[in-house]
Design a protein around this motif. Structure first.
Motif, PDB file in Angstrom:
ATOM      1  N   VAL A 257       0.833  -1.199   0.000  1.00  0.00           N
ATOM      2  CA  VAL A 257       0.000   0.000   0.000  1.00  0.00           C
ATOM      3  C   VAL A 257       0.872   1.254   0.000  1.00  0.00           C
ATOM      4  CG1 VAL A 257      -1.675   1.335   1.356  1.00  0.00           C
ATOM      5  CG2 VAL A 257      -2.013  -1.120   1.020  1.00  0.00           C
ATOM      6  N   VAL A 258       1.998   1.214   0.701  1.00  0.00           N
ATOM      7  CA  VAL A 258       2.918   2.357   0.686  1.00  0.00           C
ATOM      8  C   VAL A 258       3.452   2.578  -0.731  1.00  0.00           C
ATOM      9  CG1 VAL A 258       5.190   3.142   1.453  1.00  0.00           C
ATOM     10  CG2 VAL A 258       3.562   2.235   3.111  1.00  0.00           C
ATOM     11  N   GLN A 259       3.767   1.491  -1.420  1.00  0.00           N
ATOM     12  CA  GLN A 259       4.340   1.611  -2.767  1.00  0.00           C
ATOM     13  C   GLN A 259       3.286   1.974  -3.806  1.00  0.00           C
ATOM     14  OE1 GLN A 259       6.325  -2.138  -3.440  1.00  0.00           O
ATOM     15  NE2 GLN A 259       8.035  -1.637  -2.085  1.00  0.00           N
ATOM     16  N   ARG A 260       2.057   1.462  -3.635  1.00  0.00           N
ATOM     17  CA  ARG A 260       0.999   1.675  -4.622  1.00  0.00           C
ATOM     18  C   ARG A 260      -0.325   1.894  -3.890  1.00  0.00           C
ATOM     19  NH1 ARG A 260       0.187  -3.085  -7.371  1.00  0.00           N
ATOM     20  NH2 ARG A 260       0.130  -2.389  -9.529  1.00  0.00           N
ATOM     21  N   PRO A 261      -0.512   3.071  -3.289  1.00  0.00           N
ATOM     22  CA  PRO A 261      -1.715   3.310  -2.478  1.00  0.00           C
ATOM     23  C   PRO A 261      -3.017   3.106  -3.234  1.00  0.00           C
ATOM     24  CG  PRO A 261      -0.096   5.053  -2.140  1.00  0.00           C
ATOM     25  CD  PRO A 261       0.391   4.240  -3.294  1.00  0.00           C
ATOM     26  N   TRP A 262      -3.015   3.418  -4.495  1.00  0.00           N
ATOM     27  CA  TRP A 262      -4.236   3.325  -5.301  1.00  0.00           C
ATOM     28  C   TRP A 262      -4.752   1.897  -5.448  1.00  0.00           C
ATOM     29  CZ3 TRP A 262      -3.417   0.132  -9.380  1.00  0.00           C
ATOM     30  CH2 TRP A 262      -2.086  -0.053  -9.788  1.00  0.00           C
ATOM     31  N   ALA A 263      -3.900   0.898  -5.227  1.00  0.00           N
ATOM     32  CA  ALA A 263      -4.271  -0.484  -5.520  1.00  0.00           C
ATOM     33  C   ALA A 263      -5.049  -1.171  -4.400  1.00  0.00           C
ATOM     34  CB  ALA A 263      -3.018  -1.301  -5.846  1.00  0.00           C
ATOM     35  N   TRP A 264      -5.193  -0.514  -3.247  1.00  0.00           N
ATOM     36  CA  TRP A 264      -5.940  -1.123  -2.140  1.00  0.00           C
ATOM     37  C   TRP A 264      -7.414  -0.760  -2.272  1.00  0.00           C
ATOM     38  CZ3 TRP A 264      -6.447   0.519   3.584  1.00  0.00           C
ATOM     39  CH2 TRP A 264      -6.828  -0.584   4.360  1.00  0.00           C
ATOM     40  N   TRP A 265      -8.261  -1.756  -2.167  1.00  0.00           N
ATOM     41  CA  TRP A 265      -9.701  -1.555  -2.335  1.00  0.00           C
ATOM     42  C   TRP A 265     -10.358  -0.875  -1.133  1.00  0.00           C
ATOM     43  CZ3 TRP A 265     -13.088  -5.489  -5.174  1.00  0.00           C
ATOM     44  CH2 TRP A 265     -12.408  -6.054  -6.254  1.00  0.00           C
ATOM     45  N   GLN A 266      -9.803  -1.033   0.058  1.00  0.00           N
ATOM     46  CA  GLN A 266     -10.550  -0.775   1.280  1.00  0.00           C
ATOM     47  C   GLN A 266     -10.507   0.664   1.780  1.00  0.00           C
ATOM     48  OE1 GLN A 266     -12.417  -3.190   1.252  1.00  0.00           O
ATOM     49  NE2 GLN A 266     -11.998  -4.570   2.939  1.00  0.00           N
ATOM     50  N   TRP A 267     -10.119   1.622   0.955  1.00  0.00           N
ATOM     51  CA  TRP A 267     -10.078   3.006   1.421  1.00  0.00           C
ATOM     52  C   TRP A 267     -11.448   3.500   1.867  1.00  0.00           C
ATOM     53  CZ3 TRP A 267      -5.719   4.732   2.916  1.00  0.00           C
ATOM     54  CH2 TRP A 267      -4.540   4.349   2.286  1.00  0.00           C
ATOM     55  N   GLY A 268     -12.504   2.981   1.305  1.00  0.00           N
ATOM     56  CA  GLY A 268     -13.842   3.398   1.724  1.00  0.00           C
ATOM     57  C   GLY A 268     -14.185   2.997   3.144  1.00  0.00           C
ATOM     58  N   LEU A 269     -13.439   2.037   3.695  1.00  0.00           N
ATOM     59  CA  LEU A 269     -13.656   1.585   5.072  1.00  0.00           C
ATOM     60  C   LEU A 269     -12.555   2.069   6.012  1.00  0.00           C
ATOM     61  CD1 LEU A 269     -14.709  -2.098   4.283  1.00  0.00           C
ATOM     62  CD2 LEU A 269     -16.212  -0.248   5.029  1.00  0.00           C
ATOM     63  N   TRP A 270     -11.722   2.961   5.540  1.00  0.00           N
ATOM     64  CA  TRP A 270     -10.561   3.402   6.304  1.00  0.00           C
ATOM     65  C   TRP A 270     -10.920   3.865   7.708  1.00  0.00           C
ATOM     66  CZ3 TRP A 270      -5.512   3.045   6.430  1.00  0.00           C
ATOM     67  CH2 TRP A 270      -4.742   3.998   7.081  1.00  0.00           C
ATOM     68  N   ASP A 271     -11.915   4.698   7.827  1.00  0.00           N
ATOM     69  CA  ASP A 271     -12.266   5.249   9.136  1.00  0.00           C
ATOM     70  C   ASP A 271     -12.891   4.220  10.062  1.00  0.00           C
ATOM     71  OD1 ASP A 271     -11.332   7.846   8.666  1.00  0.00           O
ATOM     72  OD2 ASP A 271     -13.170   8.383   7.595  1.00  0.00           O
ATOM     73  N   GLN A 272     -13.346   3.098   9.529  1.00  0.00           N
ATOM     74  CA  GLN A 272     -13.880   2.025  10.362  1.00  0.00           C
ATOM     75  C   GLN A 272     -12.798   1.011  10.745  1.00  0.00           C
ATOM     76  OE1 GLN A 272     -15.677   2.868   7.338  1.00  0.00           O
ATOM     77  NE2 GLN A 272     -16.769   4.310   8.654  1.00  0.00           N
ATOM     78  N   MET A 273     -11.874   0.745   9.821  1.00  0.00           N
ATOM     79  CA  MET A 273     -10.872  -0.297  10.037  1.00  0.00           C
ATOM     80  C   MET A 273      -9.625   0.203  10.747  1.00  0.00           C
ATOM     81  SD  MET A 273     -10.952  -2.089   6.253  1.00  0.00           S
ATOM     82  CE  MET A 273      -9.785  -3.380   6.678  1.00  0.00           C
ATOM     83  N   TRP A 274      -9.309   1.502  10.599  1.00  0.00           N
ATOM     84  CA  TRP A 274      -8.025   2.029  11.056  1.00  0.00           C
ATOM     85  C   TRP A 274      -8.238   3.031  12.179  1.00  0.00           C
ATOM     86  CZ3 TRP A 274      -5.626   6.816  11.367  1.00  0.00           C
ATOM     87  CH2 TRP A 274      -4.232   6.820  11.457  1.00  0.00           C
ATOM     88  N   THR A 275      -7.389   2.960  13.189  1.00  0.00           N
ATOM     89  CA  THR A 275      -7.413   3.947  14.279  1.00  0.00           C
ATOM     90  C   THR A 275      -5.987   4.411  14.551  1.00  0.00           C
ATOM     91  OG1 THR A 275      -7.233   2.234  15.984  1.00  0.00           O
ATOM     92  CG2 THR A 275      -9.458   2.951  15.390  1.00  0.00           C
ATOM     93  N   ARG A 276      -5.872   5.630  15.083  1.00  0.00           N
ATOM     94  CA  ARG A 276      -4.564   6.165  15.421  1.00  0.00           C
ATOM     95  C   ARG A 276      -3.973   5.416  16.609  1.00  0.00           C
ATOM     96  NH1 ARG A 276      -1.116   8.744  12.549  1.00  0.00           N
ATOM     97  NH2 ARG A 276      -2.763  10.164  11.821  1.00  0.00           N
TER      98      ARG A 276
END
Length: 284
Positions: A257-276
Motif C-alpha cells: 500500500v505504501v508503494q501503490r496506495p491506489w491499488a488497495w480496495w478498502q479506502w472506503g472503510l478506512w475510518d472504520q478499520m483504522w485507528t490512530r
C-alpha cells in the motif's frame, strides 16, 4: 464490453470507469482528500493520480469478473505466476491449505492463475443472497461473478452464513481455500490490531483460528498489475504459527500500500478499520 477481443476491454475500462460522469468527480475529490490524510506531504497532483488509478483498477477488475476464462489466456491479459509450485506441492501431497489474499489490485487473478497451474481452490466469502445492503443489480452481478470465478478455479463457493464445518472438513481432506484477510464488517466482534501506516488496522481473527483448529499451512498471494494487460502473481509461504502468518500478511499489505496506495480496495472503510491508537483486542 468484456466480450470484445484481445485485452482491449481492460484498457478501455480505465477510461470509461464504473461511475457516471456526474458521480466520478465527487468520488475523485473524496479519494484525493483521503490519500492526503493517509500520506501527508505529497503533491496534489500525486493524490489526483492515485485517485484516478484507483477507479481505473476497480473498473478493470469488473472486466475480470466478466471474463475470468480469458485471464492468462489468448485474448486476455498476460499473467505471470511466481511461486505456483508451492500450491502444487501441497495439493500433490494431499495437504489442505489456506490461500490468504487481501483486497489489493486485481486480487482474484491469483486463484485463477493457480488453477491454470493445476491448483484448484474453493472460496469463502461474505453472504451475498442474504445481504440487505446489496441492490438487485449488485446481487446479480456478484452471483454472475462468483459463477464465472468458480468455473475458472475449479472449486466451490461457500459463505460465512453457511457455517464453517464444511470448510473445516474440506481443509482436513486436503483441499485449498481462498480467504481474504482484510475483509471487514461493522458486526465483526473478534478483531486484532495490526500496526499499519502510523496507526492500527483492525482485522478479524477468523483465518488464524481456522488454521489453528485444522493445522493446515497457509500461503499468501498478491497480484501486481504492471499495466491493464499484464499481471504478475506472487505466491509465498507463510510462517507455521497462524498468528505470525497473518502478521506477515498485513506487513506485506502495508509495504504494498505504501508503494501503490491506489491499488488497495478498502479506502472506503478506512475510518472504520483504522485507528490512530491501538484498541483492545475484539473492539475496533
Amino acid at each position: 464490453m468484456a466480450r470484445l477481443p484481445t485485452a482491449l476491454p481492460w484498457r478501455l475500462a480505465g477510461y470509461i470507469g464504473r461511475e457516471s460522469a456526474v458521480e466520478r468527480q465527487p468520488v475523485l475529490r473524496w479519494l484525493e482528500a483521503l490519500f492526503a490524510r493517509a500520506f501527508p506531504g505529497r503533491s496534489a497532483d500525486q493524490y489526483a493520480q492515485w485517485a484516478r488509478a484507483h477507479l481505473a483498477m476497480l473498473a478493470q477488475e469488473m472486466v475480470d469478473a466478466m471474463a475470468f476464462d480469458r485471464l492468462g489466456r489468448f485474448g486476455g491479459p498476460r499473467v505471470e505466476l511466481r511461486g505456483g509450485d508451492l500450491g502444487q506441492k501441497l495439493i500433490g501431497s494431499g495437504q489442505g491449505f489456506i490461500l490468504v489474499l487481501n483486497h489489493y489490485d486485481r486480487l482474484l487473478t491469483a486463484p485463477v492463475a493457480l488453477a491454470r497451474a493445476g491448483v484448484a481452490t474453493n472460496v469463502l466469502t461474505m453472504p451475498v443472497l442474504d445481504n440487505p445492503e446489496l441492490s438487485a443489480p449488485q446481487r446479480d452481478f456478484l452471483l454472475r461473478k462468483i459463477h464465472g470465478y468458480t468455473r475458472a478455479t475449479g472449486g466451490k463457493w461457500h459463505t460465512t452464513a453457511d457455517g464453517l464445518r464444511a470448510v473445516h472438513e474440506s481443509l482436513k481432506a486436503g483441499q485449498g481455500w481462498v480467504i481474504l484477510a482484510d475483509a471487514w464488517r461493522p458486526e465483526f466482534g473478534r478483531l486484532r490490531a495490526h500496526p499499519f501506516l502510523g496507526g492500527y488496522l483492525h482485522l478479524p481473527t477468523g483465518i488464524e483460528r481456522l488454521a489453528q483448529s485444522t493445522g493446515v499451512p497457509m500461503l499468501q498471494a498478491v497480484t501486481y498489475s504492471r499495466n491493464p494487460g499484464h499481471l504478475e502473481v506472487v505466491v509465498e509461504p507463510l510462517p507455521q504459527n497462524p498468528r505470525d502468518a497473518i502478521d506477515m500478511v498485513v506487513q506485506t499489505l502495508e509495504r504494498d500500500v505504501v508503494q501503490r496506495p491506489w491499488a488497495w480496495w478498502q479506502w472506503g472503510l478506512w475510518d472504520q478499520m483504522w485507528t490512530r491508537e491501538e484498541k483492545p483486542e475484539g473492539n475496533p
